[in-house]
Write a protein that holds these residues in place. Structure first.
Motif, short mmCIF file in Angstrom:
data_model
loop_
_atom_site.label_atom_id
_atom_site.label_comp_id
_atom_site.label_asym_id
_atom_site.label_seq_id
_atom_site.Cartn_x
_atom_site.Cartn_y
_atom_site.Cartn_z
N PHE A 138 0.87 -1.18 0.00
CA PHE A 138 0.00 0.00 0.00
C PHE A 138 0.90 1.23 0.00
O PHE A 138 1.54 1.55 1.00
N ASN A 139 0.96 1.92 -1.13
CA ASN A 139 1.85 3.07 -1.29
C ASN A 139 1.25 4.33 -0.69
O ASN A 139 0.03 4.42 -0.50
N PRO A 140 2.08 5.35 -0.40
CA PRO A 140 1.58 6.57 0.23
C PRO A 140 0.52 7.31 -0.59
O PRO A 140 -0.34 7.97 -0.03
N LYS A 141 0.59 7.22 -1.92
CA LYS A 141 -0.37 7.94 -2.75
C LYS A 141 -1.70 7.20 -2.90
O LYS A 141 -2.60 7.67 -3.56
N GLY A 142 -1.80 6.01 -2.29
CA GLY A 142 -3.06 5.27 -2.32
C GLY A 142 -3.10 4.12 -3.29
O GLY A 142 -4.03 3.32 -3.26
N ASP A 143 -2.12 4.01 -4.19
CA ASP A 143 -2.15 2.90 -5.13
C ASP A 143 -1.66 1.63 -4.43
O ASP A 143 -0.93 1.66 -3.46
N VAL A 144 -2.15 0.51 -4.94
CA VAL A 144 -1.87 -0.80 -4.34
C VAL A 144 -1.16 -1.67 -5.38
O VAL A 144 -1.59 -1.74 -6.53
N GLN A 145 -0.07 -2.32 -4.96
CA GLN A 145 0.64 -3.24 -5.82
C GLN A 145 0.53 -4.63 -5.21
O GLN A 145 0.62 -4.78 -3.99
N GLU A 146 0.34 -5.64 -6.07
CA GLU A 146 0.15 -6.99 -5.54
C GLU A 146 0.97 -7.99 -6.34
O GLU A 146 1.11 -7.87 -7.56
#
Length: 160
Positions: A96-104
Motif C-alpha cells: 500500500f503506497n503513500p499515494k493510495g495505489d496498491v501493488q500486488e
C-alpha cells in the motif's frame, strides 16, 4: 519492530504486516512546530512597535511554515505498508503506497524464495521474494537490522 505476524507462527495461513517507523507522532510534530515558533519569536519580541518587526516577521513565519511543510511531506511519505499472506498453496504480497495505489504479487508458495543481497542491492541487506518469474522487494523501508531479522523470519516461515 515495525512488522508483526498477525497470525500464530504455527498456523497454516500466516499473515505478516510491515509498516514504516514514524518516530514523531502527529502530536509530537505539533508540539515541535509550536516550540520552534516560540523560540524563533523570542528575538523578534524586542522589535514590537518598530518598523523592523514587519521586515523580519515574514521571514520568521516562512521558516516555521517551511519546517511544518517539510515534516508533513515526510509524514505522508512514511504512510507505506505491506502485507504478506502465506497460505497453503499461495503467497501474496500486497504493498500500500503513500499515494493510495496498491501493488500486488501472487505466487505458488512452493516456489517462493527469500533472498537477501548484503551489498549488491540498492540498500544494504536488501530483501526480496522470488517466484513465478518475478522478484519483488519486501521491507525496503525498514532499518538495516530490521531487514536482517525479517529475512530470518521469512526463511523460517517459508520452510514450513
Amino acid at each position: 519492530m515495525p512488522y508483526e505476524w498477525t497470525s500464530p507462527p504455527q498456523s497454516t495461513p500466516q499473515t505478516m504486516r510491515l509498516w514504516a517507523h514514524n518516530s514523531l507522532p502527529p502530536r509530537g510534530m505539533a508540539a515541535f512546530v509550536l516550540a520552534t515558533f516560540t523560540l524563533i519569536s523570542i528575538p523578534v519580541l524586542p522589535l514590537l512597535g518598530s518598523p523592523l518587526l514587519w521586515v523580519l516577521l515574514p521571514f520568521t513565519l516562512a521558516a516555521v511554515w517551511a519546517l511544518y511543510a517539510a515534516l508533513q511531506f515526510n509524514y505522508r511519505a512514511r504512510q507505506i505498508s505491506e502485507e504478506l499472506f502465506l497460505g497453503e498453496a499461495e503467497a501474496r504480497l500486497t504493498r500500500f503506497n503513500p499515494k493510495g495505489d496498491v501493488q500486488e504479487w501472487v505466487c505458488n508458495r512452493y516456489w517462493v524464495q527469500a533472498t537477501k543481497y548484503d551489498r549488491d542491492g540498492p540498500i544494504p541487506h536488501y530483501v526480496t521474494l522470488r517466484g513465478q518469474g518475478r522478484e519483488v522487494e519486501i521491507g525496503s523501508f525498514l532499518s538495516e537490522e530490521e531487514r536482517i531479522t525479517l529475512f530470518d523470519d521469512l526463511q523460517r516461515a517459508l520452510k514450513r
